[in-house]
Motif scaffolding. Structure first.
Motif, short mmCIF file in Angstrom:
data_model
loop_
_atom_site.label_atom_id
_atom_site.label_comp_id
_atom_site.label_asym_id
_atom_site.label_seq_id
_atom_site.Cartn_x
_atom_site.Cartn_y
_atom_site.Cartn_z
N LEU A 35 9.14 1.06 -6.96
CA LEU A 35 8.05 0.30 -6.73
C LEU A 35 6.88 1.04 -6.94
CD1 LEU A 35 6.68 -2.50 -6.28
CD2 LEU A 35 6.94 -1.83 -3.73
N VAL A 36 6.03 0.63 -7.96
CA VAL A 36 4.52 1.23 -7.91
C VAL A 36 3.44 0.19 -7.75
CG1 VAL A 36 2.84 2.27 -9.52
CG2 VAL A 36 5.27 2.99 -9.90
N MET A 37 2.63 0.42 -6.66
CA MET A 37 1.70 -0.50 -6.26
C MET A 37 0.35 -0.25 -7.02
SD MET A 37 3.21 -2.75 -4.31
CE MET A 37 1.67 -3.43 -3.79
N LEU A 38 -0.27 -1.35 -7.21
CA LEU A 38 -1.63 -1.17 -7.67
C LEU A 38 -2.60 -1.89 -6.83
CD1 LEU A 38 -0.85 -2.86 -11.51
CD2 LEU A 38 -0.60 -0.58 -10.65
N ASP A 39 -3.67 -0.86 -6.56
CA ASP A 39 -4.74 -1.28 -5.76
C ASP A 39 -4.64 -1.52 -4.40
OD1 ASP A 39 -7.48 -1.27 -5.62
OD2 ASP A 39 -7.74 -3.47 -6.35
N SER A 40 -3.63 -0.69 -3.81
CA SER A 40 -3.06 -0.75 -2.44
C SER A 40 -3.24 0.31 -1.57
CB SER A 40 -1.80 -1.44 -2.68
OG SER A 40 -0.87 -0.35 -2.90
N ASP A 41 -2.98 -0.02 -0.28
CA ASP A 41 -3.17 1.02 0.57
C ASP A 41 -1.86 2.16 0.54
OD1 ASP A 41 -3.37 2.54 2.93
OD2 ASP A 41 -3.00 1.18 4.46
N PRO A 42 -2.46 3.35 -0.06
CA PRO A 42 -1.57 4.47 -0.20
C PRO A 42 -0.81 5.04 1.03
CG PRO A 42 -3.79 5.36 -0.43
CD PRO A 42 -3.88 4.05 -0.18
N ALA A 43 -1.19 4.67 2.17
CA ALA A 43 -0.47 5.00 3.40
C ALA A 43 0.34 4.03 3.75
CB ALA A 43 -1.60 5.48 4.52
N ALA A 44 0.58 3.06 3.49
CA ALA A 44 1.21 1.72 3.68
C ALA A 44 2.35 1.45 2.77
CB ALA A 44 0.47 0.71 4.08
N GLY A 45 3.48 0.84 3.30
CA GLY A 45 4.77 0.36 2.46
C GLY A 45 5.60 1.49 2.14
N ALA A 46 6.61 0.96 1.20
CA ALA A 46 7.58 1.85 0.64
C ALA A 46 7.43 1.97 -0.74
CB ALA A 46 9.04 1.06 1.06
N ALA A 47 6.44 1.93 -1.25
CA ALA A 47 6.29 2.21 -2.72
C ALA A 47 6.51 3.47 -3.04
CB ALA A 47 4.94 1.68 -3.04
N SER A 48 7.02 3.77 -4.32
CA SER A 48 7.32 5.18 -4.71
C SER A 48 6.21 5.98 -5.27
CB SER A 48 8.30 4.92 -5.83
OG SER A 48 9.38 4.39 -5.35
N ALA A 49 5.14 5.21 -5.60
CA ALA A 49 3.71 5.49 -6.22
C ALA A 49 2.72 4.65 -6.01
CB ALA A 49 4.02 5.88 -7.62
N HIS A 50 1.68 4.90 -6.07
CA HIS A 50 0.32 4.03 -5.86
C HIS A 50 -0.68 4.31 -6.99
CE1 HIS A 50 1.24 2.36 -1.69
NE2 HIS A 50 1.77 3.53 -1.80
N VAL A 51 -1.24 3.41 -7.67
CA VAL A 51 -2.20 3.63 -8.74
C VAL A 51 -3.53 2.76 -8.01
CG1 VAL A 51 -2.97 3.04 -11.10
CG2 VAL A 51 -0.69 3.92 -10.56
N ASN A 52 -4.56 3.42 -7.81
CA ASN A 52 -5.72 2.88 -7.05
C ASN A 52 -7.04 3.22 -8.14
OD1 ASN A 52 -4.38 1.63 -5.16
ND2 ASN A 52 -4.73 3.38 -3.69
N LEU A 53 -7.76 2.13 -7.97
CA LEU A 53 -9.39 2.30 -8.50
C LEU A 53 -10.02 2.79 -7.46
CD1 LEU A 53 -9.43 -1.16 -10.39
CD2 LEU A 53 -9.66 0.99 -11.46
N ALA A 54 -11.39 3.53 -7.64
CA ALA A 54 -12.13 4.11 -6.99
C ALA A 54 -13.00 3.07 -6.45
CB ALA A 54 -12.74 5.25 -7.45
N MET A 55 -12.60 2.13 -5.69
CA MET A 55 -13.42 1.02 -5.21
C MET A 55 -14.34 1.31 -4.22
SD MET A 55 -12.27 -1.70 -6.75
CE MET A 55 -10.68 -2.53 -7.41
N ALA A 56 -14.21 2.10 -3.23
CA ALA A 56 -15.12 2.58 -2.49
C ALA A 56 -16.57 3.09 -3.05
CB ALA A 56 -14.73 3.47 -1.31
N ASP A 57 -16.04 4.01 -4.02
CA ASP A 57 -17.29 4.44 -4.88
C ASP A 57 -18.25 3.36 -5.72
OD1 ASP A 57 -18.77 6.99 -5.92
OD2 ASP A 57 -17.87 6.37 -7.69
N GLY A 58 -17.37 2.58 -6.16
CA GLY A 58 -17.84 1.37 -6.81
C GLY A 58 -18.97 0.67 -5.99
N MET A 59 -18.55 0.57 -4.52
CA MET A 59 -19.49 -0.24 -3.88
C MET A 59 -20.57 0.79 -3.63
SD MET A 59 -19.97 -3.00 -2.12
CE MET A 59 -18.53 -3.96 -2.07
#
Length: 356
Positions: free
Chosen positions: A166-190
């Motif tokens: 499982l690869v999670m998009l735009d999700s908490d990298p510290a939570a869940g059992a995903a094998s990998a995470h792909v995130n956008l720099a949302m905080a920087d956007g804000m």
């Protein structure tokens, strides 16, 4: 005349006209390719399986590919998948296709998948961000892995996708059992949104957030709150993720003149369009009386008037990186990557804060 013996003769059937029979077309096999190219079947398998580097010369590899094309050879994917125990299929789980952002995510994922001989099955949750029914009798039997948006995470349990790579998009990298995470720099956007509005003199903010429980929206809310220090007012209003839902919520929020913000920070361009409609209905001018910002940079951002200042999220890049991460996971390679950068697109929906 009666025949000898008194029986009536049968009319003999003419022999079949062999010249008129259509020749049966047989599908070219890897053996045919090998014979035509003058190489072994093992060499054909290596070349067409893209595993020839260092084992077959480039000249021979070119010859095999050219021969396969000339003969019209296509690999028997069903047999190959059965042999390898793989369907070379990924499932992309998104909240809904009515949102242009996720259509772009699919485009990016499908592009990378096709380059690696994979297919992508798109599964939008029928109830938007809520639970979904299992589209397969057995997800594990039908799929090699799953790419899922955090906004559709509930659907994973219904389809059994949380037991697959499982690869999670735009999700908490510290939570869940995903094998990998792909995130956008949302905080920087804000951060970019907030600094832009502060530079224009705004001090009274309203955060229009979707009525959706999702890590990505929590991240934006936390960033906005942290960036606004003493002397800046912040109020949060939640609304359904629709133009009409946002308009209704904003009409109520802007009803009292003494408590009106000068800037509305929206978590989505759809919400921002609703905020602009509400402002017009109340006789407020955008941006003279009220500045409005969005997130996503959808086609909608340039369809509204005035055009929307918004954070551009590279949705196709999200899909590309999501599929790349899944391929790495399936190959047993650890996946790490920095957040995908985003940037503020300044248009006409923001202006200097009105005088008190």
């Amino acid at each position: 005349m009666a025949a000898v013996g008194g029986s009536t003769p049968r009319t003999a059937r003419p022999p079949p006209d062999l010249a008129r029979q259509e020749p049966r077309v047989t599908r070219p096999t890897s053996r045919d390719v090998a014979t035509a190219a003058g190489v072994s079947q093992a060499t054909v398998s290596l070349v067409l399986g893209d595993k020839w580097t260092g084992r077959v010369s480039p000249r021979t590899a070119d010859l095999v590919r050219e021969t396969a094309t000339r003969l019209g050879y296509r690999p028997n994917l069903a047999a190959r998948n059965l042999r390898l125990g793989s369907t070379r299929t990924a499932l992309l789980v998104v909240p809904a296709l009515t949102n242009e952002f996720f259509a772009r995510v699919y485009t990016g994922a499908a592009r990378v998948a096709a380059a690696h001989g994979f297919g992508v099955v798109l599964y939008p949750s029928p109830d938007g961000t809520g639970p979904a029914r299992d589209p397969f009798a057995s997800a594990r039997a039908a799929l090699d892995g799953v790419i899922a948006s955090s906004m559709a995470a509930d659907a994973l349990h219904a389809i059994g996708g949380d037991t697959l790579p499982l690869v999670m998009l735009d999700s908490d990298p510290a939570a869940g059992a995903a094998s990998a995470h792909v995130n956008l720099a949302m905080a920087d956007g804000m951060r970019q949104v907030t600094e832009h509005l502060l530079a224009l003199g705004h001090r009274r903010f309203l955060h229009l957030a979707p009525d959706v429980d999702s890590w990505t929206f929590d991240t934006r809310a936390d960033a906005l709150s942290a960036l606004l220090g003493p002397g800046r007012a912040l109020r949060t209003v939640r609304a359904p993720l629709t133009v009409d839902g946002a308009r209704t919520a904003m009409e109520a929020a802007l009803a009292a003149p003494e408590d009106r913000p000068t800037a509305v920070v929206c978590d989505d361009d759809i919400l921002a369009a609703g905020a602009c409609k509400a402002a017009r209905r109340l006789g407020l001018r955008v941006p003279e009386d009220l500045s409005v910002t969005g997130f996503d940079d959808l086609a909608l951002a340039t369809a509204v008037d005035p055009e929307l200042t918004t954070v551009h999220l590279p949705a196709e890049r999200v899909g590309e990186q999501g599929m790349t991460a899944l391929l790495a996971v399936l190959d047993g390679t650890p996946w790490t990557a920095p957040d995908i950068p985003v940037h503020l697109v300044v248009r006409d929906s923001c202006g200097p804060a009105p005088a008190p």
